[in-house]
Design a protein around this motif. Structure first.
Motif, PDB file in Angstrom:
ATOM      1  N   ALA A 109       0.417  -4.364   1.609  1.00 24.48           N
ATOM      2  CA  ALA A 109       1.800  -4.136   2.196  1.00 24.48           C
ATOM      3  C   ALA A 109       2.471  -3.095   1.469  1.00 24.48           C
ATOM      4  O   ALA A 109       3.392  -2.495   2.100  1.00 24.48           O
ATOM      5  CB  ALA A 109       2.462  -5.410   1.613  1.00 24.48           C
ATOM      6  N   LEU A 110       2.223  -2.575   0.126  1.00 18.01           N
ATOM      7  CA  LEU A 110       2.986  -1.528  -0.586  1.00 18.01           C
ATOM      8  C   LEU A 110       2.372  -0.335   0.058  1.00 18.01           C
ATOM      9  O   LEU A 110       3.350   0.589   0.198  1.00 18.01           O
ATOM     10  CB  LEU A 110       2.352  -1.611  -1.840  1.00 18.01           C
ATOM     11  N   MET A 111       1.252  -0.098   0.779  1.00 19.71           N
ATOM     12  CA  MET A 111       0.926   0.980   1.143  1.00 19.71           C
ATOM     13  C   MET A 111       1.526   1.360   2.636  1.00 19.71           C
ATOM     14  O   MET A 111       2.156   2.238   3.060  1.00 19.71           O
ATOM     15  CB  MET A 111      -0.541   0.900   1.736  1.00 19.71           C
ATOM     16  N   TYR A 112       1.795   0.167   3.500  1.00 19.11           N
ATOM     17  CA  TYR A 112       2.732   0.061   4.602  1.00 19.11           C
ATOM     18  C   TYR A 112       3.909   0.500   4.264  1.00 19.11           C
ATOM     19  O   TYR A 112       4.876   1.333   4.912  1.00 19.11           O
ATOM     20  CB  TYR A 112       2.470  -1.077   5.420  1.00 19.11           C
ATOM     21  N   ALA A 113       4.701  -0.049   3.445  1.00 12.10           N
ATOM     22  CA  ALA A 113       5.833   0.006   2.954  1.00 12.10           C
ATOM     23  C   ALA A 113       6.215   1.620   2.467  1.00 12.10           C
ATOM     24  O   ALA A 113       7.238   2.135   2.895  1.00 12.10           O
ATOM     25  CB  ALA A 113       6.494  -1.053   1.786  1.00 12.10           C
ATOM     26  N   SER A 114       5.352   2.062   1.862  1.00  9.98           N
ATOM     27  CA  SER A 114       5.388   3.439   1.201  1.00  9.98           C
ATOM     28  C   SER A 114       5.179   4.467   2.422  1.00  9.98           C
ATOM     29  O   SER A 114       5.928   5.298   2.427  1.00  9.98           O
ATOM     30  CB  SER A 114       4.064   3.702   0.152  1.00  9.98           C
ATOM     31  N   PHE A 115       4.553   4.044   3.585  1.00  3.56           N
ATOM     32  CA  PHE A 115       4.230   5.056   4.630  1.00  3.56           C
ATOM     33  C   PHE A 115       5.341   5.172   5.400  1.00  3.56           C
ATOM     34  O   PHE A 115       6.075   6.003   5.847  1.00  3.56           O
ATOM     35  CB  PHE A 115       3.313   4.340   5.461  1.00  3.56           C
ATOM     36  N   TYR A 116       6.205   3.734   5.498  1.00  2.00           N
ATOM     37  CA  TYR A 116       7.448   3.656   6.232  1.00  2.00           C
ATOM     38  C   TYR A 116       8.668   3.924   5.525  1.00  2.00           C
ATOM     39  O   TYR A 116       9.771   3.860   6.074  1.00  2.00           O
ATOM     40  CB  TYR A 116       7.647   2.278   6.921  1.00  2.00           C
ATOM     41  N   ASP A 117       8.531   4.676   4.281  1.00  3.01           N
ATOM     42  CA  ASP A 117       9.608   4.935   3.435  1.00  3.01           C
ATOM     43  C   ASP A 117      10.719   3.539   3.286  1.00  3.01           C
ATOM     44  O   ASP A 117      11.837   3.908   3.268  1.00  3.01           O
ATOM     45  CB  ASP A 117      10.485   6.033   4.015  1.00  3.01           C
ATOM     46  N   ASP A 118      10.129   2.661   3.167  1.00  5.08           N
ATOM     47  CA  ASP A 118      10.826   1.249   3.069  1.00  5.08           C
ATOM     48  C   ASP A 118      11.132   1.196   1.601  1.00  5.08           C
ATOM     49  O   ASP A 118      10.257   0.249   0.947  1.00  5.08           O
ATOM     50  CB  ASP A 118      10.051   0.242   3.787  1.00  5.08           C
ATOM     51  N   GLU A 119      12.030   1.798   0.909  1.00  5.44           N
ATOM     52  CA  GLU A 119      12.308   1.679  -0.561  1.00  5.44           C
ATOM     53  C   GLU A 119      12.849   0.238  -0.916  1.00  5.44           C
ATOM     54  O   GLU A 119      11.983  -0.183  -2.051  1.00  5.44           O
ATOM     55  CB  GLU A 119      13.582   2.734  -0.896  1.00  5.44           C
ATOM     56  N   SER A 120      13.628  -0.477  -0.311  1.00  5.33           N
ATOM     57  CA  SER A 120      13.809  -1.930  -0.606  1.00  5.33           C
ATOM     58  C   SER A 120      12.709  -2.709  -0.576  1.00  5.33           C
ATOM     59  O   SER A 120      12.394  -3.464  -1.668  1.00  5.33           O
ATOM     60  CB  SER A 120      14.674  -2.293   0.557  1.00  5.33           C
ATOM     61  N   THR A 121      11.760  -2.667   0.399  1.00 10.17           N
ATOM     62  CA  THR A 121      10.428  -3.631   0.099  1.00 10.17           C
ATOM     63  C   THR A 121       9.625  -3.123  -0.995  1.00 10.17           C
ATOM     64  O   THR A 121       9.066  -4.027  -1.813  1.00 10.17           O
ATOM     65  CB  THR A 121       9.953  -3.655   1.664  1.00 10.17           C
ATOM     66  N   MET A 122       9.449  -1.783  -1.178  1.00 11.62           N
ATOM     67  CA  MET A 122       8.724  -1.210  -2.269  1.00 11.62           C
ATOM     68  C   MET A 122       9.242  -1.837  -3.530  1.00 11.62           C
ATOM     69  O   MET A 122       8.076  -2.226  -4.304  1.00 11.62           O
ATOM     70  CB  MET A 122       8.658   0.046  -2.223  1.00 11.62           C
ATOM     71  N   LYS A 123      10.415  -1.639  -3.680  1.00 12.87           N
ATOM     72  CA  LYS A 123      10.852  -2.231  -4.980  1.00 12.87           C
ATOM     73  C   LYS A 123      10.510  -3.791  -5.496  1.00 12.87           C
ATOM     74  O   LYS A 123      10.110  -4.079  -6.573  1.00 12.87           O
ATOM     75  CB  LYS A 123      12.363  -2.240  -5.367  1.00 12.87           C
ATOM     76  N   GLU A 124      10.766  -4.627  -4.173  1.00  7.91           N
ATOM     77  CA  GLU A 124      10.552  -5.876  -4.381  1.00  7.91           C
ATOM     78  C   GLU A 124       8.764  -6.243  -4.658  1.00  7.91           C
ATOM     79  O   GLU A 124       8.396  -7.166  -5.654  1.00  7.91           O
ATOM     80  CB  GLU A 124      10.992  -6.731  -3.259  1.00  7.91           C
ATOM     81  N   LEU A 125       7.880  -5.431  -4.040  1.00  4.39           N
ATOM     82  CA  LEU A 125       6.413  -5.435  -3.894  1.00  4.39           C
ATOM     83  C   LEU A 125       6.198  -5.051  -5.487  1.00  4.39           C
ATOM     84  O   LEU A 125       5.222  -5.894  -6.170  1.00  4.39           O
ATOM     85  CB  LEU A 125       5.926  -4.853  -2.964  1.00  4.39           C
ATOM     86  N   ILE A 126       6.743  -4.181  -5.987  1.00  5.83           N
ATOM     87  CA  ILE A 126       6.345  -3.573  -7.478  1.00  5.83           C
ATOM     88  C   ILE A 126       6.907  -4.395  -8.329  1.00  5.83           C
ATOM     89  O   ILE A 126       6.096  -4.842  -9.310  1.00  5.83           O
ATOM     90  CB  ILE A 126       7.042  -2.204  -7.693  1.00  5.83           C
ATOM     91  N   LYS A 127       7.909  -5.270  -8.335  1.00  5.73           N
ATOM     92  CA  LYS A 127       8.328  -6.231  -9.075  1.00  5.73           C
ATOM     93  C   LYS A 127       7.279  -7.474  -9.127  1.00  5.73           C
ATOM     94  O   LYS A 127       7.394  -8.049 -10.062  1.00  5.73           O
ATOM     95  CB  LYS A 127       9.850  -7.058  -8.648  1.00  5.73           C
ATOM     96  N   MET A 128       6.728  -7.664  -8.045  1.00  6.28           N
ATOM     97  CA  MET A 128       5.938  -8.767  -7.958  1.00  6.28           C
ATOM     98  C   MET A 128       4.470  -8.303  -8.442  1.00  6.28           C
ATOM     99  O   MET A 128       3.488  -9.238  -8.538  1.00  6.28           O
ATOM    100  CB  MET A 128       5.616  -9.224  -6.470  1.00  6.28           C
ATOM    101  N   GLY A 129       4.462  -7.236  -8.835  1.00 10.91           N
ATOM    102  CA  GLY A 129       3.041  -6.769  -9.508  1.00 10.91           C
ATOM    103  C   GLY A 129       2.187  -6.042  -8.570  1.00 10.91           C
ATOM    104  O   GLY A 129       0.999  -5.832  -9.082  1.00 10.91           O
ATOM    105  N   ALA A 130       2.761  -5.413  -7.657  1.00  8.21           N
ATOM    106  CA  ALA A 130       1.802  -4.624  -6.466  1.00  8.21           C
ATOM    107  C   ALA A 130       0.966  -3.378  -7.196  1.00  8.21           C
ATOM    108  O   ALA A 130       1.736  -2.712  -8.206  1.00  8.21           O
ATOM    109  CB  ALA A 130       2.670  -4.165  -5.128  1.00  8.21           C
TER     110      ALA A 130
END
Length: 432
Positions: A109-130
């Motif tokens: 999911a982080l790879m998809y969020a990174s590709f789509y420049d989805d900063e909000s989702t990335m931050k949440e995924l990183i908090k979850m330990g991605a």
């Protein structure tokens, strides 16, 4: 002339290779992008694992590749494209999807969020330990995906969370955008005064629906794509880009900062009397190969060279460390400036009046800049700017011929009959 990885070999694999006979019993095997050669040693006689992986990489598109045989993950993929963080997190919770669980082919999911420049989702995924360093089956990381799609916020966020740019070796680059001509609309547009203007495609227009890719050094791809914001961030971090590259075969090239190492490859080809050369002198051919394999080459291949050269200079990247000789710069001038003018010079006579048969924009530009046989380019940067201006004028001239008809696209060159006569006499009598 063969130019490193930009001149690619013919693709020997189709999406599915035809069935081959491997033994006397004529057992049939199908090779696909997912084939693991180690599981069938007989296949290794015909294709290597690296070749299969290169093939898979070439046709992989994170944006369009569907998740096969897994409706849940295909629905998740579609939700990730919406960039709706709440909906994404709820879907993961409701379907018990862990943060690093791949949807398919190792893509998280982080790879998809990174590709789509989805900063909000990335931050949440990183908090979850991605895992921000993870690579998928194609060895592409979240940072590489972010760079590929010019996702500047994603690149910055990943860097701030500890991803080093040195971790990114290769990234996908679309085969359809490797030359200057692909950046330019087919026809210039004309204003109310019938003056032509070149229109360049945007990044999105250039890359949308591209279906064939290759692996290239990420820094060169950023240069070619005019991704200045990401380039600036990369160089601010202290990253030192490789200055030279050389071709190893297939889709594989190696990059180095050691000119002596690269020269072993360049010299072998520059002095090869059986190969095609641009220049007869192998010493000049060697310099041409250094140029074509330097950081200057992706700049030459794409529009707007000055801002890219400026950002490299700003961070002291030694792009001309190979020190092009005055003789090399002179040869470039003779071939592309003075030589082009001589080819365009076409005097005609009407009674006692001389005129030029060809008086288009290219001829005018050459007349104003390339009359001096003893002239030269001062440096590679001046040559690149000249080369691109000639490409622009060629595009405009061809368009004007189509729009107004050949011979009706004349421009005022401010060249007199007497001057044409003197130039003709000078050239005819070799008084240069």
């Amino acid at each position: 002339m063969k130019i490193l990885l930009w001149i690619l070999p013919v693709v020997f694999l189709a999406i599915i290779l035809r069935i081959v006979e491997l033994d006397k019993k004529k057992s049939n095997f199908v090779v696909t992008a997912d084939t693991n050669i180690s599981k069938n040693s007989q296949l290794s006689k015909y294709v290597t694992q690296q070749e299969v992986e290169n093939f898979a990489f070439r046709y992989w598109d994170i944006d369009f590749a569907e998740v096969k045989k897994n409706p849940k993950m295909e629905e998740f993929r579609q939700i990730l494209k919406t960039k709706d963080t709440v909906r994404i997190l709820n879907f993961m919770k409701d379907n018990n999807i862990s943060v690093d669980e791949p949807l398919h082919k190792g893509v998280t999911a982080l790879m998809y969020a990174s590709f789509y420049d989805d900063e909000s989702t990335m931050k949440e995924l990183i908090k979850m330990g991605a895992d921000i360093h993870k690579q998928d089956n194609h060895k592409i990381s979240p940072m590489a995906y972010a760079m590929e799609n010019n996702s500047t916020k994603a690149v910055k966020l990943l860097y701030e969370n500890g991803v080093k740019f040195e971790e990114v070796t290769m990234m996908q680059t679309a085969l359809g955008v490797l030359g200057w001509g692909e950046y330019v609309e087919f026809e210039p547009y004309y204003d109310e005064n019938n003056m032509p203007h070149i229109k360049y495609r945007t990044f999105e227009e250039m890359h949308y629906h591209e279906k064939t890719y290759m692996a290239e050094n990420f820094f060169r791809t950023l240069l070619r794509n005019n991704q200045l914001d990401i380039l600036e961030l990369v160089l601010q971090s202290g990253y030192k880009p490789y200055l030279y590259g050389y071709y190893l075969g297939g889709d594989i090239s190696k990059y180095t900062n050691n000119l002596a190492e690269a020269d072993k490859y360049y010299i072998e080809r520059a002095y090869n009397t059986k190969g095609r050369r641009t220049f007869a002198d192998p010493k000049i051919e060697l310099e041409l190969m250094r140029f074509y394999n330097s950081l200057y080459f992706p700049i030459l291949q794409s529009p707007f060279p000055k801002p890219k050269i400026a950002v490299l200079r700003k961070y002291n990247v030694p792009i001309d460390e190979w020190n092009p000789s005055k003789e090399f710069l002179k040869k470039l001038y003779n071939r592309e400036c003075y030589g082009a003018w001589r080819s365009q010079f076409s005097p005609r006579k009407n009674g006692e009046t001389y005129y030029l048969r060809i008086q288009d924009r290219q001829t005018k530009f050459l007349y104003e800049n390339c009359l001096d046989k003893n002239g030269t380019f001062e440096d590679i940067e001046e040559y690149i700017v000249f080369n691109q201006q000639m490409k622009i004028l060629h595009k405009i001239t061809a368009s004007e011929e189509r729009k107004f008809g050949y011979g009706n696209n004349r421009v005022d060159m401010n060249i007199t009959s007497d001057e044409i006569k003197k130039l003709q006499s000078k050239y005819n009598n070799n008084l240069e």
